[in-house]
Design an enzyme around this catalytic site. Structure first.
Site, PDB file in Angstrom:
ATOM      1  N   LYS A  20     102.457 110.458 -62.204  1.00 39.20           N
ATOM      2  CA  LYS A  20     102.394 111.770 -61.562  1.00 39.20           C
ATOM      3  C   LYS A  20     102.839 112.845 -62.547  1.00 39.20           C
ATOM      4  CE  LYS A  20     104.338 114.490 -57.750  1.00 39.20           C
ATOM      5  NZ  LYS A  20     105.363 114.544 -56.669  1.00 39.20           N
ATOM      6  N   ASP A  38     111.926 117.959 -46.969  1.00 38.82           N
ATOM      7  CA  ASP A  38     110.467 118.038 -47.177  1.00 38.82           C
ATOM      8  C   ASP A  38     109.849 116.739 -47.676  1.00 38.82           C
ATOM      9  OD1 ASP A  38     108.440 119.775 -46.531  1.00 38.82           O
ATOM     10  OD2 ASP A  38     108.119 120.445 -48.585  1.00 38.82           O
TER      11      ASP A  38
END
Length: 404
Positions: free
Chosen positions: A143, A271
């Protein structure tokens, strides 16, 4: 009197010998993007360098600030394969080597997975704008990060590593395995390597990203057009999905989730999501039968099998050319806590993990919460942006209802 020169004293004419120049074999890192070629080169280099380093008995604070760095200026590189000038920096090499060990990932396997063939870019339609790649064998995810996220990772590592040690690697948090900075043509790229939640050979038939909130939490029209859309909380509720794993397995799973979420709360992180992949055994058998009807000849007795009766491990015969060879089965299943079989009647297998754990509840998130409160009212239970304590409670409450 002239002296005769004997024929033996005449200079000999030597036959020309053709010598074949032996060139040293160089591992080529061919990729369709220069950055990927350098990434593969960097993984190979850093793992080889680490093999000469003694393993410390325990990590020191300096290990969490350490890095290794190499600058390459080599005009002999074929530019089609590799840029002539680049830099590779590995962050906290000993920390990540220790994490790989804790998660049961061998360094040789790690290197082979990431360098034998180029990583493949995968869907990256998330709001973060991050790019995602997976290793050719699907075992690892790469990522892209921002420089700010690299700083957050450094702070996170100081708490994350001791937590992984304490839990003996039994966590649903992302399995972070390496962090790098690649510089090509003066542009810097940052990457983190993680274990792929969906690395199993089993097909994922349905996928969910769950936060426990209900405002703006459904798959978009664009998302629904994909072959495997990522559904969200409202979709999960509307489809009346339940993860049926039985009471004992649920208690273990909720205990792991609670411990993981407690760490994130202490670090003021919110989150995050629960990523859930569902493998439907009945559907898989139907798909296998259809495949058998199409390809009836030339099947090997050692082909993959997707037997997945609940409570049993299915067989998986690794291809002979797999970099892990016979060890692949051990690496995947003995340490794999992402996959959980359903109760026998349901005939499903769930792949479950917490993702996106680098968002702190700072000024930006507080402002976002205020803006959403004005737009949607004071129903904080529905708004995804809230303080870490509220977020954690709502998240765990939702998962408690979703799992049976």
């Amino acid at each position: 009197m002239e002296k005769k020169i004997s024929s033996t004293s005449q200079p000999r004419i030597l036959k020309k010998k053709h010598f074949r120049v032996k060139h040293q074999k160089v591992k080529l890192f061919r990729a369709n993007e220069p950055i990927l070629s350098v990434f593969m080169w960097g993984i190979n280099h850093t793992i080889n360098e680490l093999s000469h380093v003694n393993i410390p008995v325990m990590l020191l604070p300096d290990d969490f600030r350490a890095y290794s760095k190499i600058k390459v200026d080599n005009h002999l590189f074929n530019k089609e394969n590799m840029p002539s000038h680049f830099k590779v920096k590995e962050y906290c090499p000993l920390v990540f080597r220790n994490l790989r060990e804790r998660f049961g990932v061998d360094d040789v396997d790690y290197r082979e997975s990431l360098t034998r063939s180029q990583p493949i870019q995968i869907d990256s339609s998330g709001k973060s704008g991050a790019q995602f790649y997976q290793s050719y064998d699907r075992f690892f995810i790469i990522k892209s990060l921002t420089s700010e996220e690299i700083e957050r990772m450094h702070a996170f590592l100081k708490q994350y590593h001791p937590y992984v040690v304490e839990r003996h690697g039994k966590t649903l948090l992302p399995q972070y395995l390496g962090m790098y900075r690649i510089t090509v043509e003066s542009v810097q790229y940052y990457f983190v390597v993680m274990r792929n939640v969906f690395s199993s050979h089993l097909t994922i038939h349905k996928k969910f990203d769950l936060k426990g909130s209900t405002v703006d939490r459904e798959a978009s029209e664009k998302e629904l057009e994909k072959n495997l859309p990522t559904f969200k909380d409202n979709d999960f509720i509307k489809q009346k999905v339940k993860l049926d794993i039985g009471k004992e397995a649920k208690n273990k799973l909720m205990n792991t989730l609670s411990n993981d979420v407690d760490l994130l709360t202490r670090l003021h992180i919110m989150d995050y999501s629960l990523l859930v992949g569902v493998h439907d055994c009945v559907r898989a058998e139907e798909e296998a039968l259809q495949g058998d009807n199409i390809l009836t000849a030339g099947r090997s007795e050692n082909s993959e099998s997707e037997e997945c009766d609940s409570g049993e491990r299915w067989t998986y015969n690794t291809p002979p050319d797999s970099p892990r060879g016979a060890q692949y089965k051990e690496v995947v299943y003995e340490v794999d806590i992402y996959d959980i079989p359903s109760i026998e009647e349901k005939r499903e297998i769930y792949f479950i993990a917490i993702i996106d754990v680098l968002t702190q509840y700072g000024v930006k998130k507080q402002a976002a919460k205020a803006a959403k409160t004005v737009k949607y009212g004071s129903n904080v239970d529905g708004i995804s942006t809230c303080d870490p304590e509220q977020y954690a409670k709502r998240f765990l409450d939702f998962m408690d209802k979703a799992i049976e």
